[in-house]
Write an enzyme that holds these catalytic residues in place. Structure first.
Site, PDB file in Angstrom:
ATOM      1  N   ASP B  55       0.837  -1.204   0.000  1.00  0.00           N
ATOM      2  CA  ASP B  55       0.000   0.000   0.000  1.00  0.00           C
ATOM      3  C   ASP B  55       0.870   1.251   0.000  1.00  0.00           C
ATOM      4  OD1 ASP B  55      -2.142  -1.685   0.283  1.00  0.00           O
ATOM      5  OD2 ASP B  55      -2.462  -1.259   2.409  1.00  0.00           O
ATOM      6  N   TYR B 109       5.779  -9.797   7.162  1.00  0.00           N
ATOM      7  CA  TYR B 109       5.661  -8.357   7.425  1.00  0.00           C
ATOM      8  C   TYR B 109       5.985  -8.080   8.884  1.00  0.00           C
ATOM      9  CZ  TYR B 109       3.178  -7.472   3.009  1.00  0.00           C
ATOM     10  OH  TYR B 109       2.839  -7.336   1.691  1.00  0.00           O
TER      11      TYR B 109
END
Lengths: 267, 267
Positions: B55, B109
């Site tokens: 993103d 992540y």
């Protein structure tokens, strides 16, 4: 009455501290916030006085502002603390009507730079050249003011892979601290000798040591004689703490990015 | 030949990783750099393939890109390393012509957040809810893809006043990690119970835990089976190290700003 405030701010959010029409500045934000609260009448420059004009990008832990207020600190501060963004009010005092924050006894700046490739002892030697009263023309952008200034102390400290250069003086010329820092860093790289720096200060050399980036410069504190009895303003501390914690999270992310991407072990 | 690269990037500089016309993206910068070097012909989307679409604002230590190249790594890499900004190429490999980086064995992540006010044990309990194969509809922005995903591990580690949440899975839905992190943080604040999270995952609750800010999310690594023999690209390490050192200087400045402004002792 005249009120004085100690303020911290994130310089990256502002086009410097001094008022400029149509640009976001520390003075401008303070003035428009105070005007919105009905404390002052005009929002143009010169209504809110600052101890130090900091360049665009330069941050402060303890700049000082003063203004004539129709409200006392108790009525004024909660609104100010909650409305201002990127500026944190940390202390307040009712001062004499003739008080102007620019007339400080001393100002202390700190500059933060990576130690990598810099030789600390050469930097300490170079830094000592500046101590005393000198014509700082070679280390400033001149603006018609008397170029004589007194630097009382320059220290170079090591901390966690960084060097922190701390400069104290009674007042400084435009860009003076950033140009002094650039010269000290050049000495640390071996690009300039203390002798050349002494010649520059004496006006006998026109070498340009350059200017250090503003985002790593912090106006640490401004002192007055007699000292001002600042009353702590607690509301801002929580917001500032939050900002520092966010910065710590970003820093940890970058340290991991480097470690993971290059296989380097974290220091 | 088809080349694959491991890349790190500072997400704050980009409008996300996936190509968008007229916006700065990781894929766009890679494609236009490769086109300028004559390595690829078109600069539009879909010429450079990425392992993970991150993103806007999300950073990476080890995303993977692949593209068909008219030049070998030795001719290509020096130019790429010196031209790209905010993207650091850290590894390279010649891969099979059918290799697509999206087909990864696992992606990891990390999310960084201040510990203040968060109860770690509640977060660890909440995080375990996600482990396994689930329909993650309640924790993602749906885009027509199958909402079933497998999360193999979620860990919550304490580090210097911060919490680092590490999530590993085979692949993730849009916004999934940031929504999982927001839910785990809500559990740490006592705003949501592990039972409610389990109900949300089962589709029996329509509570919205919100979405965590992108700037504290790092794509740590992408793994393949069989493993790719990445050749280290040394040129980028120096630039990335410099960026991390600059970030360390800014962090130290903010820590001092807080300490000096509030009289707090540094931690």
């Amino acid at each position: 009455m005249r009120l004085a405030l100690t303020i911290a701010y994130d310089g990256s959010a502002f086009y410097g501290s001094a008022y400029q029409p149509r640009l976001r500045t520390v003075e401008g934000d303070l003035a428009s916030c105070l005007a919105d609260m009905g404390v002052i009448e005009r929002t143009a420059g010169g209504v809110v006085h600052l101890a130090s004009r900091t360049d665009r990008g330069v941050s402060a832990a303890g700049n000082v502002c003063a203004f004539d207020s129709s409200l006392g600190p108790e009525s004024l501060l909660p609104g100010l603390v909650h409305t201002l963004e990127d500026i944190w009010v940390t202390g307040a005092a009712v001062v004499d009507d003739r008080f102007h924050p620019r007339h400080a006894a001393s100002k202390t700046y700190r500059y933060y730079l990576p130690q990598q490739g810099l030789e600390v002892e050469s930097m300490r030697q170079a830094a000592q050249i500046f101590v005393g009263q000198h014509d700082f023309s070679a280390f400033a952008k001149l603006d018609g003011r008397n170029p004589e200034r007194t630097v009382t102390d320059v220290g170079v400290e090591q901390r966690d892979g960084l060097l922190v250069i701390e400069v104290t003086g009674t007042s400084f010329l435009w860009n003076q601290v950033r140009r002094m820092v650039a010269a000290v860093a050049a000495a640390g790289r071996g690009d300039i000798t203390p002798e050349e720096m002494a010649q520059m200060l004496a006006g006998a050399s026109c070498r340009d040591p350059g200017i250090a980036s503003p985002e790593y410069l912090l106006l640490a504190r401004v002192s007055y004689r007699p000292a001002i009895a600042w009353q702590p303003v607690s509301g801002s501390a929580r917001f500032l703490e939050r900002r520092v914690a966010d910065m710590a999270a970003r820093h940890a992310l970058f340290v991991d990015m480097h470690t993971l991407a290059t296989g380097a072990t974290s220091k």
